[in-house]
Design a protein around this motif. Structure first.
Motif, PDB file in Angstrom:
ATOM      1  N   THR A 148      27.352  65.550  13.026  1.00 39.31           N
ATOM      2  CA  THR A 148      28.591  64.939  13.507  1.00 39.31           C
ATOM      3  C   THR A 148      28.225  63.778  14.417  1.00 39.31           C
ATOM      4  N   GLU A 178      29.197  71.247  11.471  1.00 38.80           N
ATOM      5  CA  GLU A 178      29.439  70.697  12.795  1.00 38.80           C
ATOM      6  C   GLU A 178      30.751  69.937  12.818  1.00 38.80           C
ATOM      7  N   SER A 179      31.363  69.903  13.988  1.00 39.85           N
ATOM      8  CA  SER A 179      32.585  69.137  14.197  1.00 39.85           C
ATOM      9  C   SER A 179      32.703  68.806  15.677  1.00 39.85           C
TER      10      SER A 179
END
Length: 123
Positions: A117, A6-7
């Protein structure tokens, strides 16, 4: 081995927007149901949204309906969570995961998870 990364998290003011990404490897998301969950400090992990591969259906928890949109780009093997009109109560670590079977709302029905994230919404 399935790997989800995830980002896109960060600090945003209330009313703002963010787009989270979940890049997958080791599986083809075009044939996978993909979900987003979140976990706030001191709270249990809760379902946010899911996108199904067979019918292209999407489901959301009530608190984010009309504000969040889950989407996928099969060519990039990536799932997105577009978040708008963010509220302080949206503050949490957001995770993507691959759905195995059963109800979409139960985190126990998901196999692989990303590292998460952080999303922080200031008032």
């Amino acid at each position: 081995q399935v790997l989800l990364v995830e980002s896109g998290g960060g600090l945003v003011q209330a009313g703002g927007s963010l787009r989270l990404s979940c890049a997958a490897s080791g599986l083809t998301i075009s044939r996978a149901d993909m979900g987003w969950f979140r976990q706030a400090p001191g709270k249990e992990r809760e379902f946010v949204a899911v996108t199904t591969w067979r019918l292209g259906s999407t489901y959301y928890t009530d608190s984010v309906k009309g504000r969040f949109t889950i989407d996928r780009d099969n060519a990039k093997n990536t799932v997105y969570l577009l978040m708008s009109s963010l509220k302080p109560e949206d503050t949490a670590v957001y995770y993507c995961a691959t759905h195995r079977s059963g109800t979409y709302y139960d985190s126990r029905n998901y196999d692989s998870w990303g590292q998460g994230t952080q999303v922080t919404v200031s008032s």
